[in-house]
Design a protein around this motif. Sequence first.
Motif, PDB file in Angstrom:
ATOM      1  N   ASP A 118     -55.631  34.881  12.413  1.00 56.62           N
ATOM      2  CA  ASP A 118     -56.283  35.982  13.123  1.00 56.62           C
ATOM      3  C   ASP A 118     -55.760  36.093  14.555  1.00 56.62           C
ATOM      4  OD1 ASP A 118     -57.772  36.634  10.914  1.00 56.62           O
ATOM      5  OD2 ASP A 118     -59.470  35.381  11.481  1.00 56.62           O
ATOM      6  N   VAL A 119     -55.252  34.972  15.079  1.00 55.49           N
ATOM      7  CA  VAL A 119     -54.607  34.956  16.399  1.00 55.49           C
ATOM      8  C   VAL A 119     -53.168  34.502  16.218  1.00 55.49           C
ATOM      9  CG1 VAL A 119     -54.457  33.641  18.566  1.00 55.49           C
ATOM     10  CG2 VAL A 119     -56.619  34.667  17.881  1.00 55.49           C
ATOM     11  N   VAL A 120     -52.243  35.272  16.781  1.00 57.70           N
ATOM     12  CA  VAL A 120     -50.834  34.848  16.818  1.00 57.70           C
ATOM     13  C   VAL A 120     -50.574  34.289  18.222  1.00 57.70           C
ATOM     14  CG1 VAL A 120     -48.432  35.619  16.756  1.00 57.70           C
ATOM     15  CG2 VAL A 120     -50.076  36.507  15.094  1.00 57.70           C
ATOM     16  N   ALA A 121     -50.126  33.036  18.267  1.00 56.68           N
ATOM     17  CA  ALA A 121     -49.855  32.375  19.545  1.00 56.68           C
ATOM     18  C   ALA A 121     -48.356  32.350  19.805  1.00 56.68           C
ATOM     19  CB  ALA A 121     -50.406  30.948  19.532  1.00 56.68           C
ATOM     20  N   SER A 122     -47.962  32.689  21.026  1.00 52.13           N
ATOM     21  CA  SER A 122     -46.554  32.638  21.436  1.00 52.13           C
ATOM     22  C   SER A 122     -46.358  31.553  22.488  1.00 52.13           C
ATOM     23  CB  SER A 122     -46.105  33.979  22.017  1.00 52.13           C
ATOM     24  OG  SER A 122     -45.651  34.843  21.020  1.00 52.13           O
ATOM     25  N   PHE A 123     -45.169  30.966  22.468  1.00 54.02           N
ATOM     26  CA  PHE A 123     -44.794  29.878  23.375  1.00 54.02           C
ATOM     27  C   PHE A 123     -43.927  30.495  24.467  1.00 54.02           C
ATOM     28  CE2 PHE A 123     -41.949  26.184  24.337  1.00 54.02           C
ATOM     29  CZ  PHE A 123     -42.866  25.164  24.490  1.00 54.02           C
ATOM     30  N   ALA A 124     -44.525  30.704  25.657  1.00 50.71           N
ATOM     31  CA  ALA A 124     -43.829  31.424  26.727  1.00 50.71           C
ATOM     32  C   ALA A 124     -43.257  30.433  27.745  1.00 50.71           C
ATOM     33  CB  ALA A 124     -44.777  32.404  27.404  1.00 50.71           C
ATOM     34  N   LEU A 125     -42.063  29.936  27.433  1.00 53.17           N
ATOM     35  CA  LEU A 125     -41.389  28.952  28.299  1.00 53.17           C
ATOM     36  C   LEU A 125     -40.091  29.505  28.874  1.00 53.17           C
ATOM     37  CD1 LEU A 125     -41.053  26.033  29.424  1.00 53.17           C
ATOM     38  CD2 LEU A 125     -39.948  25.443  27.250  1.00 53.17           C
ATOM     39  N   THR A 126     -39.211  30.012  28.007  1.00 60.14           N
ATOM     40  CA  THR A 126     -37.862  30.414  28.419  1.00 60.14           C
ATOM     41  C   THR A 126     -37.889  31.544  29.435  1.00 60.14           C
ATOM     42  OG1 THR A 126     -36.989  29.752  26.266  1.00 60.14           O
ATOM     43  CG2 THR A 126     -35.639  31.260  27.553  1.00 60.14           C
ATOM     44  N   GLU A 127     -37.009  31.423  30.437  1.00 58.43           N
ATOM     45  CA  GLU A 127     -36.848  32.439  31.471  1.00 58.43           C
ATOM     46  C   GLU A 127     -35.363  32.740  31.642  1.00 58.43           C
ATOM     47  OE1 GLU A 127     -40.646  30.857  34.155  1.00 58.43           O
ATOM     48  OE2 GLU A 127     -38.675  31.093  35.099  1.00 58.43           O
ATOM     49  N   PRO A 128     -35.025  33.822  32.350  1.00 57.31           N
ATOM     50  CA  PRO A 128     -33.609  34.107  32.583  1.00 57.31           C
ATOM     51  C   PRO A 128     -32.857  32.925  33.209  1.00 57.31           C
ATOM     52  CG  PRO A 128     -34.929  36.000  33.211  1.00 57.31           C
ATOM     53  CD  PRO A 128     -35.893  34.907  32.847  1.00 57.31           C
ATOM     54  N   GLY A 129     -33.536  32.137  34.057  1.00 62.55           N
ATOM     55  CA  GLY A 129     -32.859  31.008  34.706  1.00 62.55           C
ATOM     56  C   GLY A 129     -33.320  29.648  34.232  1.00 62.55           C
ATOM     57  N   ALA A 130     -34.088  29.620  33.137  1.00 60.44           N
ATOM     58  CA  ALA A 130     -34.602  28.345  32.630  1.00 60.44           C
ATOM     59  C   ALA A 130     -34.729  28.439  31.115  1.00 60.44           C
ATOM     60  CB  ALA A 130     -35.962  28.018  33.252  1.00 60.44           C
ATOM     61  N   GLY A 131     -33.722  27.889  30.425  1.00 59.31           N
ATOM     62  CA  GLY A 131     -33.731  27.944  28.973  1.00 59.31           C
ATOM     63  C   GLY A 131     -34.042  26.590  28.377  1.00 59.31           C
ATOM     64  N   SER A 132     -32.988  25.906  27.919  1.00 59.14           N
ATOM     65  CA  SER A 132     -33.185  24.615  27.262  1.00 59.14           C
ATOM     66  C   SER A 132     -33.761  23.559  28.195  1.00 59.14           C
ATOM     67  CB  SER A 132     -31.849  24.116  26.694  1.00 59.14           C
ATOM     68  OG  SER A 132     -31.378  24.982  25.687  1.00 59.14           O
ATOM     69  N   ASN A 133     -33.552  23.734  29.485  1.00 59.59           N
ATOM     70  CA  ASN A 133     -34.109  22.787  30.455  1.00 59.59           C
ATOM     71  C   ASN A 133     -35.169  23.490  31.294  1.00 59.59           C
ATOM     72  OD1 ASN A 133     -34.710  20.881  32.347  1.00 59.59           O
ATOM     73  ND2 ASN A 133     -32.674  20.769  33.251  1.00 59.59           N
TER      74      ASN A 133
END
Length: 390
Positions: A118-133
């Motif tokens: 009923d709820v879809v959760a997203s993981f909001a980590l990646t940014e234009p200047g911060a990806g894998s690290n």
Amino acid sequence: MSQVSADDFATIHAAVRDFIRTAVVPREAEIADGDAVPEDLRRAAKDIGLFGYAIPQEYGGLGLDLAQDVELAQEFGYTSLALRSMFGTNNGIAGQVLVNFGTDQQKQQWLGPIASGDVVASFALTEPGAGSNPAGLRTKAVQQADGSWILNGSKRFITNAPLADLFVTFARVRPADDDGPGIAVFLVPAEAAGVSVAPRDKKMGQEGAWTADVHFDSVAVDDAALVGGNVDVGYRAAMTSLARGRVHIAALAVGSAQRALDESLRHAAVTTQGGQPIGDFQLVQAMLADMATGVMAGRALVREAAAAWVAGTDRRIAPSAAKLFCTEMAGDVADKAVQVHGGSGYMRDSTVERIYRDVRLLRLYEGTSEIQRLIIGGGLVRQTRKETNA
């Protein structure tokens, strides 16, 4: 210890396998052409518990551990990766942040609706200047006098963002110091004022798996939205969820590679050149042998890494080793599958052409292959140094 017995899991596994092979595989072209998972497949996935298979039973999930998770992931990898993407963040990187680091109140509020779909959760980590690290994170959260927080920043390539009800959002609360990286994680409802989602990305592959940029413009959340009630939980939550997710992605890659191999075997068995099945040609057999060996090695590595995670003996190096090997292997197997199919493998209506495009992303998200090499190499050196100095 899993909440699900081996016998019960065998029943779940068989049901998922049947669903994938009979309900989803025949509709792969529909998913790709429409760039969407049909609503009836979404409902069916919901009904058999796929939105919460890795969420504990006390919150309405199936309670599978990672060793069981990877067996299902191999089934998900066998078809369009968009299906898995639909519920992957609920069970994986987003849901596990709450399972492992949420307060009791946060778990009670969110995990039930996440497990039911009923709820879809997203993981909001990646940014234009911060990806894998994540250390380069620029999204900021500033605490107000009343204890609430104001978030400002942008996130990129966020899976399920156009569908999300909840953003598990990572933000910097202070510069890195001796106490830690200064990264906290917040539960931000999608309808919160100041949250906006850009049009969905146009990608090379994985049609139907939606990603988009997300912007936070002076978004206010109360102190209860701070995961774990502690600003220093964030970085550890990110790293733990990503490490677990890497084992899952590795298993997904094995499933995709298995499908590419199966398609190639069927093609080689019936397609003729000069009146002879191409599967009789030794150079074709050599490609098939290399593909099969890679799939078998990947499956064994995934199972070993998952077992080590469940036992708590290795939650850093083995996940990265599994993701590195299996995603690179899947790319190689997909490439060979196109070669075995010849010109027909390059056509848009070919299953192996879709797999070739789909698996390319697996080497990028949840930590690139290059980052995995750094984690493995650095971790091994530190481990050896520690043992030497002990």
